[in-house]
Design a protein around this motif. Sequence first.
Motif, PDB file in Angstrom:
ATOM      1  N   GLY A  12       0.743  -1.280   0.013  1.00  0.00           N
ATOM      2  CA  GLY A  12      -0.132  -0.033  -0.094  1.00  0.00           C
ATOM      3  C   GLY A  12       0.822   1.151   0.096  1.00  0.00           C
ATOM      4  O   GLY A  12       0.223   2.241  -0.011  1.00  0.00           O
ATOM      5  N   LYS A  15       3.746   1.629  -4.547  1.00  0.00           N
ATOM      6  CA  LYS A  15       4.937   0.999  -5.537  1.00  0.00           C
ATOM      7  C   LYS A  15       4.444   0.897  -6.783  1.00  0.00           C
ATOM      8  O   LYS A  15       4.847   1.277  -8.056  1.00  0.00           O
ATOM      9  N   THR A  17       1.556   2.320  -8.198  1.00  0.00           N
ATOM     10  CA  THR A  17       1.004   3.509  -8.771  1.00  0.00           C
ATOM     11  C   THR A  17       2.517   4.318  -9.299  1.00  0.00           C
ATOM     12  O   THR A  17       2.369   4.776 -10.139  1.00  0.00           O
ATOM     13  N   THR A  33       6.456  -8.289  -9.448  1.00  0.00           N
ATOM     14  CA  THR A  33       6.253  -9.809  -9.120  1.00  0.00           C
ATOM     15  C   THR A  33       4.675 -10.106  -8.529  1.00  0.00           C
ATOM     16  O   THR A  33       4.299 -11.230  -9.078  1.00  0.00           O
ATOM     17  N   GLY A  59       0.957 -14.097   2.837  1.00  0.00           N
ATOM     18  CA  GLY A  59       2.457 -14.767   3.035  1.00  0.00           C
ATOM     19  C   GLY A  59       3.269 -14.494   1.751  1.00  0.00           C
ATOM     20  O   GLY A  59       2.934 -14.170   0.832  1.00  0.00           O
ATOM     21  N   ARG A  90      12.241  -8.827  -1.723  1.00  0.00           N
ATOM     22  CA  ARG A  90      11.552  -8.851  -0.682  1.00  0.00           C
ATOM     23  C   ARG A  90      12.186  -9.714   0.491  1.00  0.00           C
ATOM     24  O   ARG A  90      11.329  -9.923   1.449  1.00  0.00           O
ATOM     25  N   ARG A 128      -8.640   0.343  -2.074  1.00  0.00           N
ATOM     26  CA  ARG A 128      -8.103   0.051  -3.388  1.00  0.00           C
ATOM     27  C   ARG A 128      -9.054  -0.674  -4.615  1.00  0.00           C
ATOM     28  O   ARG A 128      -9.744  -1.668  -4.011  1.00  0.00           O
ATOM     29  N   TYR A 138      -7.132   2.388  -8.762  1.00  0.00           N
ATOM     30  CA  TYR A 138      -7.973   3.561  -8.069  1.00  0.00           C
ATOM     31  C   TYR A 138      -7.984   3.354  -6.665  1.00  0.00           C
ATOM     32  O   TYR A 138      -7.643   2.218  -6.036  1.00  0.00           O
ATOM     33  N   SER A 142      -9.501   8.228  -1.894  1.00  0.00           N
ATOM     34  CA  SER A 142      -8.587   9.329  -2.700  1.00  0.00           C
ATOM     35  C   SER A 142      -8.304   9.446  -4.135  1.00  0.00           C
ATOM     36  O   SER A 142      -8.034  10.582  -4.638  1.00  0.00           O
ATOM     37  N   ARG A 172       0.111  -9.390   5.444  1.00  0.00           N
ATOM     38  CA  ARG A 172       1.337  -8.932   4.432  1.00  0.00           C
ATOM     39  C   ARG A 172       2.184  -7.824   5.248  1.00  0.00           C
ATOM     40  O   ARG A 172       3.117  -7.825   4.986  1.00  0.00           O
TER      41      ARG A 172
END
Length: 225
Positions: A12, A15, A17, A33, A59, A90, A128, A138, A142, A172
Amino acid sequence: MMKAIVLFGSPGSGKGTQAKLLSECLGIPHISTGEMLRDRLRQGETLDTEVVATMEAGGLVSDEVVNRMVERRLGQPDAAKGFILDGYPRTLSQAERSCQWLAQRGERAVVIFLAVDYNIIISRLTGRRQCPRCGTLYNMVSQPPRMDEICDRDGEKLASRVDDSEGAIRERLEAYELQTRPVLQFYRANGGSVIEVDAGQGTPESIFERICQAMEADDRSKNRR
Ligand code: AP5
Ligand code: MG
């Protein structure tokens, strides 16, 4: 010169966007990925129930699967001039592996860290939506579409991600804290560029401006050295 950019940040943080904006501006591919794994599952290419279950629960998929997928993608001709990695590396093992590949190509990644406050992240993820056809992102709070739940670009009905449920978001964020955040330290310890950008306040366009300015400043300081 080849540009290897790593967009780093929590779930969130924006990345996807920012990667879309950077990719359009620099003319190099956006390699996510997460999107690649979701595409593979949609196309039924893999019947790997373990990958499906891991992603739905929030996960991390195994390093072996992800490294192989990225290695193959970076070998394609459109990535020869550069690429933007979104959501990779990651884990420490992915970071070590990707540094080795880049070193073989005589390159080093520029890491852009999108720093965002925890509370902002939760509201971004729960609101989202994404167009299943063109991938436009989107947010119902916001960045809402002009018509309720319909993509501005192609009229397709917008979709939520299965891992944007409350439980999966929690998982996450935990995976990020435990397995991904240490990757930043790895880059710093290895003398790479880590550019931190405040990505919590402002529109996506104003944050994009900030990223471009920070990258230019980083280029200038490298040229002086
Ligand atoms: P992935 O798809 O990478 O998900 P993620 O890291 O959880 O990140 P998100 O896509 O949720 O967030 P984002 O940072 O892209 O933010 P966005 O731009 O959408 O990975 C999914 C899963 O795949 C993982 O959980 C794992 O299972 C697996 N996986 C992927 N890579 C892996 C790897 N390397 N190793 C192992 N497993 C892997 O923005 C979020 C929302 O905020 C949107 O609604 C957007 O419109 C809104 N927004 C963005 N910017 C702004 C702004 N400035 N102001 C207001 N709203 C904004
Ligand atoms: Mg994303």
